[in-house]
Design a protein around this motif. Structure first.
Motif, PDB file in Angstrom:
ATOM      1  N   ALA A   1       7.856   0.959  21.640  1.00  0.00           N
ATOM      2  CA  ALA A   1       8.551   1.694  20.571  1.00  0.00           C
ATOM      3  C   ALA A   1       9.344   2.853  21.151  1.00  0.00           C
ATOM      4  O   ALA A   1      10.477   3.108  20.739  1.00  0.00           O
ATOM      5  CB  ALA A   1       7.548   2.197  19.533  1.00  0.00           C
ATOM      6  N   ARG A   2       8.768   3.565  22.114  1.00  0.00           N
ATOM      7  CA  ARG A   2       9.496   4.673  22.770  1.00  0.00           C
ATOM      8  C   ARG A   2      10.740   4.141  23.486  1.00  0.00           C
ATOM      9  O   ARG A   2      11.818   4.737  23.410  1.00  0.00           O
ATOM     10  CB  ARG A   2       8.591   5.414  23.746  1.00  0.00           C
TER      11      ARG A   2
ATOM     12  N   ARG B   1       7.585   5.945  14.842  1.00  0.00           N
ATOM     13  CA  ARG B   1       6.692   5.561  13.739  1.00  0.00           C
ATOM     14  C   ARG B   1       7.245   4.366  12.983  1.00  0.00           C
ATOM     15  O   ARG B   1       6.517   3.431  12.648  1.00  0.00           O
ATOM     16  CB  ARG B   1       6.526   6.725  12.747  1.00  0.00           C
ATOM     17  N   TRP B   2       8.541   4.396  12.673  1.00  0.00           N
ATOM     18  CA  TRP B   2       9.176   3.315  11.924  1.00  0.00           C
ATOM     19  C   TRP B   2       9.099   1.995  12.693  1.00  0.00           C
ATOM     20  O   TRP B   2       8.772   0.951  12.135  1.00  0.00           O
ATOM     21  CB  TRP B   2      10.629   3.667  11.611  1.00  0.00           C
ATOM     22  N   LEU B   3       9.385   2.031  13.983  1.00  0.00           N
ATOM     23  CA  LEU B   3       9.347   0.816  14.787  1.00  0.00           C
ATOM     24  C   LEU B   3       7.933   0.239  14.880  1.00  0.00           C
ATOM     25  O   LEU B   3       7.750  -0.973  14.924  1.00  0.00           O
ATOM     26  CB  LEU B   3       9.892   1.086  16.191  1.00  0.00           C
ATOM     27  N   ARG B   4       6.938   1.102  14.883  1.00  0.00           N
ATOM     28  CA  ARG B   4       5.552   0.643  15.010  1.00  0.00           C
ATOM     29  C   ARG B   4       4.929   0.213  13.683  1.00  0.00           C
ATOM     30  O   ARG B   4       4.187  -0.760  13.634  1.00  0.00           O
ATOM     31  CB  ARG B   4       4.694   1.742  15.635  1.00  0.00           C
TER      32      ARG B   4
ATOM     33  N   ALA C   1      13.021  -5.021  25.134  1.00  0.00           N
ATOM     34  CA  ALA C   1      11.988  -5.082  24.091  1.00  0.00           C
ATOM     35  C   ALA C   1      12.580  -5.480  22.742  1.00  0.00           C
ATOM     36  O   ALA C   1      11.939  -6.208  21.974  1.00  0.00           O
ATOM     37  CB  ALA C   1      11.259  -3.745  23.986  1.00  0.00           C
ATOM     38  N   LEU C   2      13.788  -5.030  22.444  1.00  0.00           N
ATOM     39  CA  LEU C   2      14.432  -5.406  21.180  1.00  0.00           C
ATOM     40  C   LEU C   2      14.608  -6.923  21.097  1.00  0.00           C
ATOM     41  O   LEU C   2      14.497  -7.506  20.022  1.00  0.00           O
ATOM     42  CB  LEU C   2      15.780  -4.695  21.027  1.00  0.00           C
ATOM     43  N   GLN C   3      14.831  -7.554  22.235  1.00  0.00           N
ATOM     44  CA  GLN C   3      14.928  -9.012  22.260  1.00  0.00           C
ATOM     45  C   GLN C   3      13.542  -9.645  22.180  1.00  0.00           C
ATOM     46  O   GLN C   3      13.329 -10.608  21.450  1.00  0.00           O
ATOM     47  CB  GLN C   3      15.659  -9.483  23.521  1.00  0.00           C
ATOM     48  N   GLN C   4      12.585  -9.091  22.906  1.00  0.00           N
ATOM     49  CA  GLN C   4      11.233  -9.657  22.924  1.00  0.00           C
ATOM     50  C   GLN C   4      10.566  -9.611  21.552  1.00  0.00           C
ATOM     51  O   GLN C   4       9.815 -10.519  21.211  1.00  0.00           O
ATOM     52  CB  GLN C   4      10.364  -8.917  23.947  1.00  0.00           C
ATOM     53  N   TYR C   5      10.814  -8.568  20.793  1.00  0.00           N
ATOM     54  CA  TYR C   5      10.223  -8.459  19.461  1.00  0.00           C
ATOM     55  C   TYR C   5      11.085  -9.142  18.394  1.00  0.00           C
ATOM     56  O   TYR C   5      10.810  -9.024  17.209  1.00  0.00           O
ATOM     57  CB  TYR C   5       9.988  -6.988  19.093  1.00  0.00           C
TER      58      TYR C   5
ATOM     59  N   LEU D   1       5.725  -5.701  13.425  1.00  0.00           N
ATOM     60  CA  LEU D   1       5.758  -6.674  14.516  1.00  0.00           C
ATOM     61  C   LEU D   1       4.721  -6.401  15.594  1.00  0.00           C
ATOM     62  O   LEU D   1       4.731  -7.043  16.639  1.00  0.00           O
ATOM     63  CB  LEU D   1       7.165  -6.704  15.131  1.00  0.00           C
ATOM     64  N   GLY D   2       3.849  -5.425  15.363  1.00  0.00           N
ATOM     65  CA  GLY D   2       2.833  -5.102  16.357  1.00  0.00           C
ATOM     66  C   GLY D   2       3.404  -4.415  17.586  1.00  0.00           C
ATOM     67  O   GLY D   2       2.893  -4.572  18.690  1.00  0.00           O
TER      68      GLY D   2
END
Length: 125
Positions: A114-115, A90-93, A42-46, A107-108
């Protein structure tokens, strides 16, 4: 005398914050119910790799944002938010809701991603 009490209270608060920063990565991941391997993807996808150095993530070598190494040991997220699994998610979202002047874009990111991303970041100790 008053200064001694103030210093003691401050040191006690600081110790409490530091204690979480040294919580085991496994305990943090269990609390989040996240999957670190999905988080790495996910870190790559976002496109987090476009701004951050992220250990273990291919292509994550940009210096726009801070490096994300040792996230499991850090006391704060974004310099002021206590580093807890709930706050990380929360921060990631919604980073702009927390720090409107931050360069970190919204980034939605959905709850599940996020979890998972937080779970991966908590492996970085």
């Amino acid at each position: 005398m008053q200064l001694d009490k103030t210093i003691a209270v401050f040191l006690g608060m600081l110790a409490g914050l530091s204690a979480h920063g040294h919580e085991s990565s496994t305990a943090a991941m269990q609390e989040m119910e996240g999957d670190p391997q999905r988080g790495k993807v996910a870190l790559q996808q976002y496109a987090c790799t476009g701004c951050h150095v992220i250990p273990g993530v291919v292509g994550a070598n940009s210096l726009v944002g801070p490096p994300l190494d040792r996230m499991a040991k850090r006391v704060y997220i974004a310099g002021s938010l206590p580093n807890t699994p709930e706050n990380m998610i929360r921060w990631l979202r919604h980073p702009q809701e927390i720090a409107s002047l931050s360069a970190m874009p919204d980034l939605g990111v959905n709850e599940r991603d996020a979890r998972d991303m937080a779970a991966y970041l908590y492996t970085l100790d």
